[in-house]
Write a protein that holds these residues in place. Structure first.
Motif, PDB file in Angstrom:
ATOM      1  N   ARG A 350      36.746  39.484  34.984  1.00  9.43           N
ATOM      2  CA  ARG A 350      36.652  38.163  34.328  1.00  9.43           C
ATOM      3  C   ARG A 350      35.231  37.638  34.402  1.00  9.43           C
ATOM      4  O   ARG A 350      34.631  37.590  35.480  1.00  9.43           O
ATOM      5  CB  ARG A 350      37.613  37.200  35.027  1.00  9.43           C
ATOM      6  CG  ARG A 350      37.467  35.731  34.661  1.00  9.43           C
ATOM      7  CD  ARG A 350      37.968  35.450  33.265  1.00  9.43           C
ATOM      8  NE  ARG A 350      38.479  34.107  33.121  1.00  9.43           N
ATOM      9  CZ  ARG A 350      37.742  33.006  32.947  1.00  9.43           C
ATOM     10  NH1 ARG A 350      36.431  33.082  32.899  1.00  9.43           N
ATOM     11  NH2 ARG A 350      38.325  31.829  32.830  1.00  9.43           N
ATOM     12  N   SER A 352      33.006  34.680  34.642  1.00  8.77           N
ATOM     13  CA  SER A 352      33.220  33.282  35.037  1.00  8.77           C
ATOM     14  C   SER A 352      32.545  32.317  34.093  1.00  8.77           C
ATOM     15  O   SER A 352      32.946  31.170  33.968  1.00  8.77           O
ATOM     16  CB  SER A 352      32.716  33.047  36.462  1.00  8.77           C
ATOM     17  OG  SER A 352      31.336  33.361  36.548  1.00  8.77           O
ATOM     18  N   ALA A 395      36.679  36.980  27.338  1.00 10.80           N
ATOM     19  CA  ALA A 395      36.240  36.685  28.698  1.00 10.80           C
ATOM     20  C   ALA A 395      36.732  37.709  29.708  1.00 10.80           C
ATOM     21  O   ALA A 395      36.330  37.657  30.861  1.00 10.80           O
ATOM     22  CB  ALA A 395      36.704  35.290  29.117  1.00 10.80           C
ATOM     23  N   ARG A 396      37.587  38.654  29.287  1.00  8.67           N
ATOM     24  CA  ARG A 396      38.221  39.557  30.254  1.00  8.67           C
ATOM     25  C   ARG A 396      38.270  40.990  29.734  1.00  8.67           C
ATOM     26  O   ARG A 396      38.488  41.237  28.555  1.00  8.67           O
ATOM     27  CB  ARG A 396      39.655  39.117  30.553  1.00  8.67           C
ATOM     28  CG  ARG A 396      39.801  37.712  31.095  1.00  8.67           C
ATOM     29  CD  ARG A 396      41.264  37.317  31.122  1.00  8.67           C
ATOM     30  NE  ARG A 396      41.436  35.927  31.496  1.00  8.67           N
ATOM     31  CZ  ARG A 396      41.292  34.906  30.658  1.00  8.67           C
ATOM     32  NH1 ARG A 396      40.969  35.115  29.388  1.00  8.67           N
ATOM     33  NH2 ARG A 396      41.470  33.660  31.073  1.00  8.67           N
ATOM     34  N   SER A 453      45.269  39.009  36.419  1.00  5.86           N
ATOM     35  CA  SER A 453      44.664  38.034  35.513  1.00  5.86           C
ATOM     36  C   SER A 453      44.691  36.642  36.113  1.00  5.86           C
ATOM     37  O   SER A 453      43.708  35.880  36.031  1.00  5.86           O
ATOM     38  CB  SER A 453      45.402  38.043  34.168  1.00  5.86           C
ATOM     39  OG  SER A 453      44.810  37.142  33.256  1.00  5.86           O
ATOM     40  N   GLN A 454      45.803  36.285  36.739  1.00  4.66           N
ATOM     41  CA  GLN A 454      45.901  34.977  37.391  1.00  4.66           C
ATOM     42  C   GLN A 454      44.875  34.840  38.503  1.00  4.66           C
ATOM     43  O   GLN A 454      44.163  33.829  38.607  1.00  4.66           O
ATOM     44  CB  GLN A 454      47.308  34.785  37.962  1.00  4.66           C
ATOM     45  CG  GLN A 454      48.386  34.622  36.910  1.00  4.66           C
ATOM     46  CD  GLN A 454      49.773  34.568  37.528  1.00  4.66           C
ATOM     47  OE1 GLN A 454      49.935  34.797  38.719  1.00  4.66           O
ATOM     48  NE2 GLN A 454      50.782  34.279  36.719  1.00  4.66           N
ATOM     49  N   ASP A 457      41.277  34.545  36.999  1.00  5.27           N
ATOM     50  CA  ASP A 457      41.019  33.269  36.331  1.00  5.27           C
ATOM     51  C   ASP A 457      40.776  32.155  37.340  1.00  5.27           C
ATOM     52  O   ASP A 457      39.846  31.353  37.195  1.00  5.27           O
ATOM     53  CB  ASP A 457      42.197  32.901  35.427  1.00  5.27           C
ATOM     54  CG  ASP A 457      42.201  33.697  34.135  1.00  5.27           C
ATOM     55  OD1 ASP A 457      41.189  34.362  33.867  1.00  5.27           O
ATOM     56  OD2 ASP A 457      43.205  33.648  33.404  1.00  5.27           O
ATOM     57  N   VAL A 458      41.618  32.083  38.355  1.00  5.81           N
ATOM     58  CA  VAL A 458      41.466  31.008  39.335  1.00  5.81           C
ATOM     59  C   VAL A 458      40.190  31.198  40.148  1.00  5.81           C
ATOM     60  O   VAL A 458      39.433  30.255  40.374  1.00  5.81           O
ATOM     61  CB  VAL A 458      42.694  30.940  40.260  1.00  5.81           C
ATOM     62  CG1 VAL A 458      42.477  29.914  41.363  1.00  5.81           C
ATOM     63  CG2 VAL A 458      43.923  30.577  39.445  1.00  5.81           C
ATOM     64  N   ALA A 460      37.513  32.606  39.234  1.00  3.95           N
ATOM     65  CA  ALA A 460      36.348  32.367  38.373  1.00  3.95           C
ATOM     66  C   ALA A 460      36.106  30.889  38.143  1.00  3.95           C
ATOM     67  O   ALA A 460      34.957  30.461  38.015  1.00  3.95           O
ATOM     68  CB  ALA A 460      36.533  33.073  37.034  1.00  3.95           C
ATOM     69  N   GLU A 461      37.172  30.090  38.105  1.00  4.42           N
ATOM     70  CA  GLU A 461      37.038  28.706  37.671  1.00  4.42           C
ATOM     71  C   GLU A 461      37.117  27.686  38.793  1.00  4.42           C
ATOM     72  O   GLU A 461      36.829  26.503  38.569  1.00  4.42           O
ATOM     73  CB  GLU A 461      38.115  28.395  36.627  1.00  4.42           C
ATOM     74  CG  GLU A 461      37.970  29.257  35.376  1.00  4.42           C
ATOM     75  CD  GLU A 461      39.026  28.946  34.342  1.00  4.42           C
ATOM     76  OE1 GLU A 461      39.560  27.825  34.366  1.00  4.42           O
ATOM     77  OE2 GLU A 461      39.325  29.819  33.515  1.00  4.42           O
ATOM     78  N   LEU A 501      44.782  27.324  36.983  1.00  6.21           N
ATOM     79  CA  LEU A 501      44.915  28.411  36.024  1.00  6.21           C
ATOM     80  C   LEU A 501      45.733  27.989  34.811  1.00  6.21           C
ATOM     81  O   LEU A 501      45.410  28.325  33.670  1.00  6.21           O
ATOM     82  CB  LEU A 501      45.575  29.618  36.709  1.00  6.21           C
ATOM     83  CG  LEU A 501      46.085  30.743  35.800  1.00  6.21           C
ATOM     84  CD1 LEU A 501      44.917  31.429  35.132  1.00  6.21           C
ATOM     85  CD2 LEU A 501      46.896  31.733  36.608  1.00  6.21           C
TER      86      LEU A 501
END
Length: 604
Positions: A350, A352, A395-396, A453-454, A457-458, A460-461, A501
């Motif tokens: 991912r 970021s 993004a992935r 993926s979860q 995402d978390v 990264a953000e 997420l």
């Protein structure tokens, strides 16, 4: 645009009859859909609304009560106006009973003091109506061409909104289900004034739209029996055939329609009108919504054949496109990746910040993800790891690693992640790697991908998840202190991370609005939200919450009671508190993400 009754009275052929409005002058702005010459008393059941009715009155009843009923029936049928020619049945003036009934029912009643050929009126008016309809068709065709070009070109939401506003000559706003503005083109309007208190006003319009839709559903039978409402106008929501979808809110001047695809709405687009919208406005808005929905679905890929093949198979696994898992296993083996008696691990790479250093040099986000996928595939070949590697979106990138039963997943992942980061060089800071649980068969790989993926995402953000103090979890990591691991797994996440997420998921936004919408819409929403957060953060301990809030207990308790009244809930219920606490955390996640997009490190 269809002509109004007032427009018709200005036509030369009509003026020759010396028309006089004797009742219902407020209805001169009603649109005229057609002109009918009717010499029958019982005609209401033959009409559909919007007609300009011409008659000499020769067949009208003489009894006042029947005349009154005649006028009331025409008004209920939704006619635009009734014009009666004097001279044949009525001389000098129309019967007072007819005039009174027209005034009482809101029917526009016109008397022609001179004889006028009805056929000339119908020819002139119908020609004008047909011209208006043709112009609307031409306008609709132009809109179709413009928005089709935008769809084919893959226009961004900003571009679509900008073009819609230019075509309409009025402001256009795109908002999500949490009433956040995603794109706005104010045109000549003041942006500050246009967006001031937008969320509150948008919620009010949503509530009004739901009430109107419910009312229309309850009144559907009456509407069919009585005919269209005169007040609805030619572009009101009642004529859409889809109550609650495209609608016009007269109080705010907003014409709005939902945006979404595949049965799931994710936002709505709003045209800010300076008067009642036309049919062309409606077509424009719905075409814009369709283009926005398509833009979210369509992607343009430029990949090597092997990356395309891997991406197609990975996507099929994630979406369960293969009815039989054995089919996916066969396809995987055909691509040189064994799946039988193997440890199958999903990995998601991912970015970021998709706009990061490379993006600043003009390289597209998708090109950056392709680079990451190529580097990951090369690293797998170097480490002799059979793998499917392909892009997932802008993004992935994703990979399915196939390890032998004897392999140590942690050591393999550490070596692989280290090599990938080395080859990325200075760009590795923008990369987060999420790893899913080990799967024993191709059937369980989808779950591993969703988990990876979860996690990615978390991580990264949310910096509070990504950077944290903890003991070493993998070989070679230092003991304690802030660390940024080579990769992340599900145990790294907590509830806050999961809600962050899901913050843009329409279902979560709808849940937050259902739980907290009334409180957010109140004038004191910030203070009350803080009070509720303090109370729930203290585990329902009122005294501790009041102390932490630096408020006197009576004041704090009073505000809790106000919150209960506004939300219509009982805060003593553990289930209610849990539901509200999750909604508050989701609201915080949404505001954190919104502030992050705006560059504000301190969201409220």
């Amino acid at each position: 645009m269809l002509p109004t009754v007032g427009d018709l009275l200005g036509l030369d052929v009509v003026r020759r009859g010396s028309p006089q409005v004797v009742a219902g002058s407020s209805g001169l702005g009603a649109r005229v859909r057609w002109v009918h010459v009717l010499e029958l008393a019982d005609v209401a059941h033959l009409l559909q609304g919007g007609e300009f009715v011409l008659t000499t009155g020769i067949a009208l009843p003489s009894e006042p009560a029947l005349l009154a009923r005649y006028a009331a029936d025409l008004a209920a049928a939704g006619v635009s106006a009734l014009a009666v020619e004097l001279g044949r049945r009525y001389v000098g003036a129309l019967p007072s009973a007819l005039v009174r009934a027209a005034a009482d029912s809101g029917l526009t009643l016109i008397a022609f003091e001179r004889e006028v050929p009805f056929v000339e009126i119908t020819e002139a008016v119908h020609a004008r109506i047909i011209d208006a309809q043709l112009e609307e068709l031409r306008a609709s065709e132009r809109l179709h061409e413009v928005f089709t070009e935008l769809s084919v070109a893959g226009a961004t939401p900003d571009e679509v909104v900008r073009q819609a506003a230019a075509l309409a000559g009025r402001p256009v706003i795109l908002a999500d289900l949490a009433h956040r503005v995603l794109a706005c083109e104010p045109g000549s309007a003041d942006p500050t004034r246009l967006l001031a208190g937008f969320a509150r006003r948008s919620r009010a319009v949503s509530a009004a739209g739901l009430s109107r839709a419910a009312g229309l559903s309850r009144a559907a039978g009456l509407s069919r029996a009585a005919g269209p409402s005169r007040a609805a106008g030619p572009s009101g929501p009642e004529q859409s055939g889809r109550p609650g979808r495209t609608a016009y809110d007269e109080a705010s001047g907003w014409l709005f329609t939902p945006v979404g695809a595949r049965g799931e709405d994710w936002g709505r687009v709003i045209l800010v009108c300076d008067g009642r919208p036309t049919g062309t406005d409606r077509v424009l808005l719905e075409r814009a919504a369709t283009t926005l929905a398509l833009g979210r679905l369509l992607t343009r890929h430029r990949e090597s054949l092997d990356r395309q093949a891997h991406r197609t198979l990975i996507t099929g696994i994630i979406t369960q496109a293969h009815a039989d898992p054995a089919e996916a296993a066969v396809r995987s083996r055909a691509l040189g990746v064994p799946v039988d008696d193997r440890q199958l691990i999903a990995v998601v790479f991912r970015l970021s910040d998709p706009r990061g250093p490379l993006g600043a040099l003009g390289v597209s986000a998708h090109a950056r993800v392709l680079d990451v996928a190529d580097i990951a595939a090369a690293a797998c070949r170097t480490e002799r790891i059979p793998a499917l590697v392909g892009t997932l979106d802008d993004a992935r990138a994703g990979a399915m690693l196939s390890l032998s039963p004897q392999a140590d997943p942690d050591r393999v992942l550490t070596s692989l992640a280290t090599l990938i980061r080395e080859r990325l060089g200075d760009d590795q800071d923008g990369l987060v790697i999420g790893v899913g649980a080990t799967a024993g068969s191709i059937r369980d790989v989808r779950r591993s991908f969703l988990e990876a993926s979860q996690v990615a995402d978390v991580a990264a953000e949310r910096p509070d998840v990504r950077d944290r103090a903890s003991p070493p979890a993998r070989p070679g990591e230092p003991l304690g202190g802030l660390r940024r691991p080579l990769f992340y797994r599900l145990p790294d996440l907590r509830l806050r991370g999961l809600l962050h997420l899901l913050r843009d998921d329409p279902r979560l936004q709808t849940f937050v609005e259902r739980e907290l919408g009334a409180l957010l819409a109140s004038e004191q929403d910030n203070d009350l939200i803080d009070v509720l957060a303090a109370y729930l953060g203290a585990g329902g301990n009122k005294a501790a919450a009041a102390k932490n809030s630096h408020l006197a207990r009576p004041t704090f308790y009073q505000r809790l009671q106000r919150i209960e009244r506004i939300l219509g809930t009982d805060l003593s219920s553990a289930e209610s508190r849990t539901s509200l606490h999750v909604a508050l955390l989701a609201l915080e996640a949404a505001r954190t993400g919104e502030a992050g997009r705006a560059g504000d490190p301190k969201p409220r």
